[in-house]
Design a protein around this motif. Structure first.
Motif, PDB file in Angstrom:
ATOM      1  N   UNK A 187       1.539   4.240  -2.865  1.00 51.69           N
ATOM      2  CA  UNK A 187       1.164   5.507  -2.466  1.00 51.69           C
ATOM      3  C   UNK A 187      -0.331   5.915  -2.422  1.00 51.69           C
ATOM      4  N   UNK A 188      -1.323   4.843  -1.896  1.00 51.80           N
ATOM      5  CA  UNK A 188      -2.510   4.848  -1.524  1.00 51.80           C
ATOM      6  C   UNK A 188      -2.733   5.762  -0.481  1.00 51.80           C
ATOM      7  N   UNK A 189      -4.046   6.424  -0.362  1.00 53.82           N
ATOM      8  CA  UNK A 189      -4.341   7.152   0.909  1.00 53.82           C
ATOM      9  C   UNK A 189      -4.693   6.178   2.126  1.00 53.82           C
ATOM     10  N   UNK A 236       1.003  -1.426  -0.141  1.00 49.42           N
ATOM     11  CA  UNK A 236       0.038  -0.144  -0.087  1.00 49.42           C
ATOM     12  C   UNK A 236       0.961   1.178   0.075  1.00 49.42           C
ATOM     13  N   UNK A 237       2.092   1.151   0.851  1.00 45.92           N
ATOM     14  CA  UNK A 237       2.839   2.427   0.918  1.00 45.92           C
ATOM     15  C   UNK A 237       3.604   2.648  -0.427  1.00 45.92           C
ATOM     16  N   UNK A 278      -8.078   4.869   2.133  1.00 44.92           N
ATOM     17  CA  UNK A 278      -8.140   3.510   1.085  1.00 44.92           C
ATOM     18  C   UNK A 278      -7.559   2.346   1.824  1.00 44.92           C
TER      19      UNK A 278
END
Lengths: 255, 269
Positions: free
Chosen positions: A159-161, A155-156, A164
């Motif tokens: 680059x997702x929020x 996920x990091x 999310x």
């Protein structure tokens, strides 16, 4: 074809046997009717209770209490579970007190809750809430703590929020464990509603059983118990059904 | 046709520059040095492969470049900028594909395209499904895919973000031998269509030589760069050609120099 037939019949065999033994024992009057009511007596009482709305009223009273307490428990259990699972500080802050509350059984809570809230609906909902809250809380925490570290890394890197990550990664990953909590919580809530009604109530299935005892009507007690069992099993089946739908991605052992 | 087209030694400006990199972990109070004084430059568009036995710190090196771990000594720069944690200019593919089992192929690939308009996202996803040859499997969940297919999805998920650099951490390590060969050719085919800088970590010498413009051989305890071997073999490479085998042999002996006496006697080419 044959196999599926066996599979269908197999679960029915034992209940059928029990009923047969029941009929036999009461017909031959091995045991007095004041101890074991005959199937006919039970059947007549069921017809009577359905006719005058007692059964429906009791069931509805118990169910609505249970659902109120249960949904409160789901709401707070999930919120606290997510927050405590994600942030060690919250976990450290709440864990001690929560554990102390948890290990005191519902029955021990009933007297003081009646003292504070009377024997009305509020105290029952509180007892039910207390019973269902902890299985949901603990399993949610466990589910969230168990989300694989690799998922966070991906996920990091993508680059997702944070939002999310919470809703698309953490929550689905924790869902199998959360469902275990919901199932246990539902069972606990249902047991708590009966316990609360046995002790202090003027309606509901638990109350009906107590009344059966006081009036020496074993058939009434049996009907109350059977109804509790029936509803308990139905709810469990229902939640398992939903779980199978929601978690269809899970490689199942039985599939 | 030689690969030098990708690697221009004149006008030399590295994409990634690693200098004096050291990294150690605390393990039960003891300091365990994993990487020691690593210096490395990677050029734009280069396909660099790093080969080493397990525990040589090659994966750790990759994680440091990715920014997944920021506690190290030395410096890592990308385009002359010191890296600051994770950045979307770098994508990473792991040995365990790390797909989300509750999302289908489309959703997994589109996972990182959070702020794209739906239409653009859909077309990008479709384009990359096509690229990795998974047309027809859009709605399949990872549980229904084979290991090779899952890894294709993982590669597509990374590519769709259009990173400058892709870091591949033993991406084919968990696949069976035949699927692995297939995937090696697949990654070369994908690379033909882009100029992404790639660093691939592996313990498979064959793989390193087949794919790399340069092969870095690492030794362990602590992890160091033992040797850098440019591979000037023309592409597509034939892993059974004489030159290929020669290079493989060279690396093989480099490896076992470190672990004396471990060369199997019946090893013959």
């Amino acid at each position: 074809m044959k196999k599926s037939l066996v599979r269908l019949i197999l679960p029915i065999v034992l209940p059928l046997l029990i009923v047969l033994v029941w009929v036999y024992v009461t017909e031959k009057e091995f045991i007095g009717a004041y101890l074991i009511p005959s199937p006919l007596a039970v059947f007549n009482t069921i017809v009577l209770f359905i006719g005058d709305g007692t059964l429906l009223g009791d069931t509805w009273n118990s169910l609505s209490r249970m659902l109120q307490g249960f949904f409160l428990a789901v709401f707070f259990g999930l919120i606290f579970g997510v927050v405590m699972g994600l942030f060690t500080r919250f976990d450290r802050f709440f864990a001690g007190v929560f554990n102390a509350i948890r290990v005191i059984p519902p029955l021990a809570w009933i007297p003081i809750i009646i003292l504070w809230f009377g024997i009305g609906e509020t105290s029952k909902v509180i007892i039910i809430f207390k019973s269902a809250f902890f299985p949901i809380l603990l399993n949610t925490i466990q589910g969230i703590e168990g989300v694989p570290k690799g998922y966070f890394e991906v996920s990091k890197l993508m680059g997702v929020s944070k939002r999310k990550v919470l809703f698309s990664v953490i929550f689905p990953a924790a869902l199998p464990s959360i469902f275990v909590g919901l199932r246990l919580g539902l069972g606990a809530a249902w047991m708590a509603v009966v316990a609360a009604e046995l002790i202090a109530s003027d309606s509901g299935l638990g109350y009906r059983i107590t009344q059966g005892r006081e009036l020496s009507q074993p058939d009434v007690m049996v009907i109350g118990m059977a109804m509790i069992g029936l509803i308990g099993v139905s709810m469990d089946t229902f939640i398992t059904f939903i779980k199978k739908r929601v978690l269809s991605w899970q490689p199942g052992i039985k599939s | 046709m030689l690969t030098q087209a990708r690697v221009q030694y004149e006008a030399y400006k590295p994409k990634i520059k690693i200098s004096n990199l050291s990294k150690s972990f605390q393990q039960r109070g003891n300091k365990l040095e994993v990487l020691n004084n690593v210096d490395l430059e990677v050029q734009e568009g280069e396909f660099l492969t790093i080969v080493g036995s397990s525990g040589c710190g090659k994966s750790t090196l990759l994680r440091l470049i990715a920014g997944l771990d920021s506690s190290f000594n030395g410096s890592i720069t990308i385009d002359d900028q010191i890296i600051n944690g994770i950045g979307t200019d770098r994508g990473m593919v792991f040995q365990d594909h790390r797909l989300f089992p509750w999302m289908n192929v489309e959703q997994n690939i589109g996972f990182g395209l959070e702020h794209f308009p739906v239409k653009q996202r859909n077309s990008l996803v479709a384009e990359h499904i096509e690229l990795v040859g998974l047309k027809g499997f859009e709605k399949a969940k990872p549980g229904e895919l084979s290991g090779g297919m899952s890894q294709r999805v993982a590669i597509a998920r990374t590519l769709v973000k259009k990173p400058d650099i892709i870091l591949l951490d033993e991406p084919f390590g968990a696949l069976d031998a035949l699927t692995r060969i297939q995937m090696q050719h697949e990654i070369l085919r994908i690379r033909e269509q882009s100029t992404i800088t790639m660093i691939l970590v592996t313990h498979d010498i064959d793989e390193a030589v087949l794919l790399g413009d340069r092969v870095i051989v690492m030794s362990k305890k602590p992890g160091r760069i033992q040797k850098t071997i440019p591979i000037f073999l023309p592409r597509p490479r034939d892993r059974n050609s004489h030159d290929f085998i020669k290079i493989r042999e060279q690396i093989f002996y480099l490896f076992f120099e470190n672990e004396k006496g471990k060369i199997p006697e019946d090893y013959s080419i």
